[in-house]
Design a protein around this motif. Structure first.
Motif, short mmCIF file in Angstrom:
data_model
loop_
_atom_site.label_atom_id
_atom_site.label_comp_id
_atom_site.label_asym_id
_atom_site.label_seq_id
_atom_site.Cartn_x
_atom_site.Cartn_y
_atom_site.Cartn_z
N VAL A 139 -9.78 -68.63 -13.46
CA VAL A 139 -8.67 -68.11 -12.65
C VAL A 139 -9.41 -67.45 -11.56
O VAL A 139 -10.11 -66.58 -11.59
CB VAL A 139 -8.00 -67.24 -13.43
N GLY A 140 -9.33 -68.20 -10.29
CA GLY A 140 -9.64 -67.64 -9.01
C GLY A 140 -11.08 -67.51 -9.07
O GLY A 140 -11.83 -66.72 -8.41
N GLY A 141 -11.75 -68.48 -9.67
CA GLY A 141 -12.98 -68.74 -9.77
C GLY A 141 -13.77 -67.83 -10.81
O GLY A 141 -15.10 -68.08 -10.84
N ALA A 142 -12.99 -67.05 -11.65
CA ALA A 142 -13.86 -66.49 -12.70
C ALA A 142 -13.40 -67.02 -14.02
O ALA A 142 -12.00 -67.19 -14.20
CB ALA A 142 -13.33 -64.61 -12.57
N LEU A 143 -14.08 -66.84 -14.95
CA LEU A 143 -13.89 -67.47 -16.32
C LEU A 143 -13.22 -66.29 -17.42
O LEU A 143 -13.89 -65.31 -17.31
CB LEU A 143 -15.14 -67.73 -16.88
#
Length: 452
Positions: A85-89
């Motif tokens: 999500v938004g580059g974060a896992l």
């Protein structure tokens, strides 16, 4: 004339229908049941996703397909896939959805077992040693149907930005069907009753203690979490007001909060055991120390204690675990009584230690990454929780098993017989000279036959 009479040994139409109802085609029904078990909860999640899309500005942004994808991703996250999500896992599992998936897997597996119970040898042939492959075959096909739905969902819902892990979905689906689906099929088909009839009584009693302790501990953890949230409920309302959300967004926030309540209950249980949990990197929440930094705006986080020194009474919370284990062992031993000290100690201690292992597994599933930066480490301290749980529940179960054994020995018929045998009774063999009244009655003159 007798040859023209109907055969009374032939089964009736109703008996034939009942027999056919338990002999449905296994190789067609088992994979279909597994697919239905997975698709049922998936459909509910996708419906909630579409509802959330509509509640967000009346569906002005995006398309219904986006809502379906969000619901499918939530279902995959409940099976351990993780999403970006938004580059974060984000790897934390919403255990609320996982519990619903487990319940559906159990219920449909139980009905599948009842539908195929007529296949294979009967109870007498199984008792004679004949092999029965009905339940293993049905469990494998059931798992295959469930895994197929998971793979198709991951393939269709995945994007380059989200990238859920399909391998973890397959692995968790196999574990879910193996832990819940296969036993449900065995129970529904009646095979479990045949197989467990030969189990030692100690194994059954130890399992009963484990179930009772886990249930009571989760209930105590839920009560502790609810008490902490109610105490700081004003903070939760303040957080919600600062988000400046409308009614639709508030409904979605409530639904998301309910889905992670089981995670919060496991966090609460880890806190009561002593090790506690983390809500970010380099943070800890335990009865001995509380160190919390900046937190996201989420209402359930209002249940967390304030950073700083803890009150003296919080250190006494670690005694709750042994007390709950002792109570669970005592209640379980009411259904499996024993009058031997070693059996009571073994059942209580073994069941308590096994309950600690079960709760350690729940602690492992409840944590994970929930965002970027410091929020990549959120969850119980699994290793410490496992050690504290096995120790606390084992000691409490040992004490509870011994107390229950003492109580049952005290109320056993043999103990009552010993008590009655210790009560002094009249000695009828004593000489009559010891009793003056009896002596006088015996020495009284006997009247003649002629006397009136």
């Amino acid at each position: 004339m007798t040859a023209l009479m109907p055969d009374r040994t032939r089964p009736s139409a109703g008996e034939l229908r009942r027999d056919l109802r338990h002999r449905r085609p296994l190789f067609l029904l088992a994979p279909l049941a597994g697919a239905v078990a997975a698709a049922a909860t998936l459909t509910v999640c996708m419906a909630l996703g579409v509802t959330g899309w509509f509640l967000t500005d009346a569906g002005a942004h995006g398309t219904p397909r986006d809502g379906l994808r969000v619901g499918a991703l939530a279902w995959l996250m409940a099976h351990g896939s993780g999403v970006h999500v938004g580059g974060a896992l984000v790897t934390a599992m919403p255990l609320g959805i996982t519990l619903v998936c487990g319940w559906a897997t159990w219920r449909i597996g139980h009905r599948l077992g009842d539908s195929i119970s007529g296949h294979g040898p009967d109870a007498q042939r199984i008792a004679d040693g004949e092999r029965d492959w009905t339940v293993p075959s049905a469990a494998l096909l059931y798992t295959a149907g469930y895994v197929a739905v998971g793979v198709v969902t991951s393939t269709l819902a995945a994007t380059a930005a989200t990238a859920p892990d399909t391998h973890r979905v397959v692995l968790f689906s196999i574990l879910l069907c193996g832990v819940l689906g296969a036993p449900a099929i065995a129970i529904g088909s009646g095979r479990a009753a045949i197989w467990t009839a030969t189990l030692p009584e100690s194994v059954v009693a130890t399992g009963a203690v484990c179930r009772r302790v886990v249930r009571l501990w989760l209930l105590a953890s839920l009560v502790a979490f609810a008490a902490a949230l109610v105490t700081d409920f004003d903070t939760a309302l303040n957080v919600t007001s600062q988000l400046h959300t409308d009614t639709g967004a508030n409904v979605q926030l409530v639904v998301v909060s309910l889905l992670v309540v089981p995670n919060a209950v496991v966090f609460s249980g880890s806190y009561l055991l002593g090790p506690g949990f983390t809500v970010g990197t380099h943070t800890v929440v335990s009865p001995a120390v509380v160190t919390i930094g900046a937190l996201p705006m989420f209402p359930l986080l209002a249940a967390l204690p304030d950073t700083g020194p803890t009150p003296p009474w919080t250190s006494a919370l670690i005694t709750v675990a042994p007390l709950v284990a002792a109570l669970g062992a005592m209640r379980a031993q009411r259904l499996h009584p024993t009058y031997r000290w070693e059996e009571g100690a073994l059942h209580g201690c073994g069941g308590g230690m096994l309950a600690g292992v079960v709760f350690g597994v729940l602690a492992l599933l409840s944590g994970g990454s929930v965002g970027p930066g410091r929020m990549a480490d959120v969850g119980p301290l699994v290793g410490s929780v496992l050690v504290h749980g096995v120790t606390a529940f084992g000691i409490g179960g040992l004490v509870g098993g011994l107390v229950a054994t003492w109580w049952q020995r005290r109320r056993s018929p043999s103990s009552r017989a010993r008590v009655l045998s210790s009560v002094p009774v009249d000695d009828t063999s004593a000489p009559l000279d010891d009793d003056s009244d009896a002596t006088q009655a015996t020495l009284a003159p006997v009247p003649d036959e002629d006397s009136p």
